[in-house]
Design a protein around this motif. Structure first.
Motif, PDB file in Angstrom:
ATOM      1  N   GLU A  11       0.727  -1.081  -0.139  1.00 63.19           N
ATOM      2  CA  GLU A  11       0.018  -0.121   0.156  1.00 63.19           C
ATOM      3  C   GLU A  11       0.871   1.443  -0.018  1.00 63.19           C
ATOM      4  O   GLU A  11       0.489   2.406  -0.055  1.00 63.19           O
ATOM      5  CB  GLU A  11      -0.893   0.028   1.179  1.00 63.19           C
ATOM      6  CG  GLU A  11      -2.090  -1.139   1.197  1.00 63.19           C
ATOM      7  CD  GLU A  11      -2.982  -1.057   2.605  1.00 63.19           C
ATOM      8  OE1 GLU A  11      -2.760  -0.068   3.163  1.00 63.19           O
ATOM      9  OE2 GLU A  11      -3.566  -2.229   2.756  1.00 63.19           O
ATOM     10  N   ASP A  44      -4.509  -1.566   7.659  1.00 61.79           N
ATOM     11  CA  ASP A  44      -4.130  -0.756   6.546  1.00 61.79           C
ATOM     12  C   ASP A  44      -3.538   0.805   6.563  1.00 61.79           C
ATOM     13  O   ASP A  44      -3.620   0.966   7.728  1.00 61.79           O
ATOM     14  CB  ASP A  44      -5.252  -0.962   5.509  1.00 61.79           C
ATOM     15  CG  ASP A  44      -6.330  -0.026   5.778  1.00 61.79           C
ATOM     16  OD1 ASP A  44      -6.516   0.770   6.646  1.00 61.79           O
ATOM     17  OD2 ASP A  44      -7.550  -0.323   5.147  1.00 61.79           O
ATOM     18  N   VAL A  45      -3.098   1.049   5.459  1.00 67.16           N
ATOM     19  CA  VAL A  45      -2.312   2.651   5.833  1.00 67.16           C
ATOM     20  C   VAL A  45      -3.256   3.455   6.142  1.00 67.16           C
ATOM     21  O   VAL A  45      -3.110   4.269   6.914  1.00 67.16           O
ATOM     22  CB  VAL A  45      -1.591   2.762   4.363  1.00 67.16           C
ATOM     23  CG1 VAL A  45      -1.191   4.420   4.435  1.00 67.16           C
ATOM     24  CG2 VAL A  45      -0.682   2.080   4.019  1.00 67.16           C
ATOM     25  N   ARG A  46      -4.483   3.441   5.660  1.00 67.94           N
ATOM     26  CA  ARG A  46      -5.456   4.473   6.041  1.00 67.94           C
ATOM     27  C   ARG A  46      -5.786   4.475   7.445  1.00 67.94           C
ATOM     28  O   ARG A  46      -5.864   5.499   8.148  1.00 67.94           O
ATOM     29  CB  ARG A  46      -6.710   4.350   4.995  1.00 67.94           C
ATOM     30  CG  ARG A  46      -7.901   5.441   5.203  1.00 67.94           C
ATOM     31  CD  ARG A  46      -9.285   4.948   4.693  1.00 67.94           C
ATOM     32  NE  ARG A  46      -9.744   3.746   4.930  1.00 67.94           N
ATOM     33  CZ  ARG A  46     -10.377   3.301   6.090  1.00 67.94           C
ATOM     34  NH1 ARG A  46     -10.194   4.167   7.044  1.00 67.94           N
ATOM     35  NH2 ARG A  46     -10.688   2.304   6.349  1.00 67.94           N
ATOM     36  N   SER A  47      -6.395   3.396   7.883  1.00 67.05           N
ATOM     37  CA  SER A  47      -6.828   3.177   9.302  1.00 67.05           C
ATOM     38  C   SER A  47      -5.404   3.468  10.281  1.00 67.05           C
ATOM     39  O   SER A  47      -5.845   3.963  11.282  1.00 67.05           O
ATOM     40  CB  SER A  47      -7.195   1.700   9.628  1.00 67.05           C
ATOM     41  OG  SER A  47      -6.076   0.581   9.582  1.00 67.05           O
ATOM     42  N   TRP A  48      -4.233   3.159   9.919  1.00 66.75           N
ATOM     43  CA  TRP A  48      -3.268   3.490  10.674  1.00 66.75           C
ATOM     44  C   TRP A  48      -3.011   5.031  10.745  1.00 66.75           C
ATOM     45  O   TRP A  48      -2.715   5.734  11.743  1.00 66.75           O
ATOM     46  CB  TRP A  48      -2.102   2.661  10.348  1.00 66.75           C
ATOM     47  CG  TRP A  48      -0.861   3.267  10.910  1.00 66.75           C
ATOM     48  CD1 TRP A  48      -0.360   3.287  12.593  1.00 66.75           C
ATOM     49  CD2 TRP A  48       0.366   3.840  10.280  1.00 66.75           C
ATOM     50  NE1 TRP A  48       0.651   3.716  12.513  1.00 66.75           N
ATOM     51  CE2 TRP A  48       1.493   4.282  11.429  1.00 66.75           C
ATOM     52  CE3 TRP A  48       0.803   4.491   9.044  1.00 66.75           C
ATOM     53  CZ2 TRP A  48       2.568   4.805  11.367  1.00 66.75           C
ATOM     54  CZ3 TRP A  48       2.083   4.976   8.900  1.00 66.75           C
ATOM     55  CH2 TRP A  48       2.863   5.219  10.068  1.00 66.75           C
ATOM     56  N   ARG A  49      -3.071   5.604   9.621  1.00 68.38           N
ATOM     57  CA  ARG A  49      -2.766   7.125   9.719  1.00 68.38           C
ATOM     58  C   ARG A  49      -4.059   8.028  10.467  1.00 68.38           C
ATOM     59  O   ARG A  49      -3.693   8.771  11.061  1.00 68.38           O
ATOM     60  CB  ARG A  49      -2.745   7.548   8.247  1.00 68.38           C
ATOM     61  CG  ARG A  49      -1.540   7.396   7.611  1.00 68.38           C
ATOM     62  CD  ARG A  49      -1.231   7.723   6.301  1.00 68.38           C
ATOM     63  NE  ARG A  49       0.077   7.635   5.891  1.00 68.38           N
ATOM     64  CZ  ARG A  49       0.473   7.354   4.460  1.00 68.38           C
ATOM     65  NH1 ARG A  49      -0.372   7.252   3.701  1.00 68.38           N
ATOM     66  NH2 ARG A  49       1.698   7.152   4.340  1.00 68.38           N
ATOM     67  N   GLU A  50      -5.280   7.386  10.364  1.00 71.31           N
ATOM     68  CA  GLU A  50      -6.339   7.984  11.047  1.00 71.31           C
ATOM     69  C   GLU A  50      -6.314   7.789  12.646  1.00 71.31           C
ATOM     70  O   GLU A  50      -6.361   8.710  13.167  1.00 71.31           O
ATOM     71  CB  GLU A  50      -7.595   7.172  10.491  1.00 71.31           C
ATOM     72  CG  GLU A  50      -8.276   7.793   9.199  1.00 71.31           C
ATOM     73  CD  GLU A  50      -9.511   7.026   8.811  1.00 71.31           C
ATOM     74  OE1 GLU A  50      -9.928   6.135   9.530  1.00 71.31           O
ATOM     75  OE2 GLU A  50     -10.013   7.403   7.584  1.00 71.31           O
ATOM     76  N   ARG A  51      -5.929   6.677  12.820  1.00 74.74           N
ATOM     77  CA  ARG A  51      -5.701   6.396  14.542  1.00 74.74           C
ATOM     78  C   ARG A  51      -4.425   7.011  14.852  1.00 74.74           C
ATOM     79  O   ARG A  51      -4.367   7.141  16.065  1.00 74.74           O
ATOM     80  CB  ARG A  51      -5.782   4.961  14.723  1.00 74.74           C
ATOM     81  CG  ARG A  51      -6.968   4.317  14.536  1.00 74.74           C
ATOM     82  CD  ARG A  51      -7.245   2.918  14.741  1.00 74.74           C
ATOM     83  NE  ARG A  51      -6.153   1.896  15.155  1.00 74.74           N
ATOM     84  CZ  ARG A  51      -5.906   0.680  14.225  1.00 74.74           C
ATOM     85  NH1 ARG A  51      -6.696   0.527  13.147  1.00 74.74           N
ATOM     86  NH2 ARG A  51      -5.075   0.152  14.620  1.00 74.74           N
TER      87      ARG A  51
END
Length: 128
Positions: free
Chosen positions: A72, A118-125
């Protein structure tokens, strides 16, 4: 093993031959030499060691997550950070629990969280 570089996977047998303290010291040395400023170098290095241990031991959800996160677009180093973030979250949950989970339940919860990472969820959290 004399050096650690999170961009390159260490040889699992060599990594696992090291003591936990040696693994942490290698991660600290890498970050010092790369001049990466961190609020707590020791804690950061501990999370690197935890994730690298899981990869070297072949923990399937973590091995899959590293590959998925790199696919990703994350660097291997950032993939280790993302998984380390999940480790930290799971530790926080465990410390706050009024009734502690048994080891199998905690491991299953961790595996599920890593599988969903995933990348999106990590960046959000992580706020990144």
């Amino acid at each position: 093993m004399k050096k650690y570089n999170p961009a390159l996977p260490p040889d699992p047998a060599q990594w696992l031959k090291l003591s936990e303290q040696q693994r942490i010291q290698l991660a600290e040395a890498y970050h010092r030499s790369a001049r990466i400023k961190l609020p707590n170098l020791k804690a950061h290095a501990v999370f690197h060691a935890i994730v690298e241990n899981q990869i070297a031991e072949g923990l399937a959800p973590v091995v899959r997550a590293v590959g998925r996160l790199m696919h990703e677009g994350l660097s291997r180093h950032d993939a280790i950070h993302a998984i380390g973030f999940v480790v930290a979250e799971q530790l926080s949950v465990a410390f706050k629990a009024e009734v502690p989970d048994d080891a199998n339940t905690a491991q299953a919860r961790y595996a599920a969280a890593v599988e969903q990472l995933d990348v999106r969820s990590w960046r959000e959290r992580a706020g990144g």
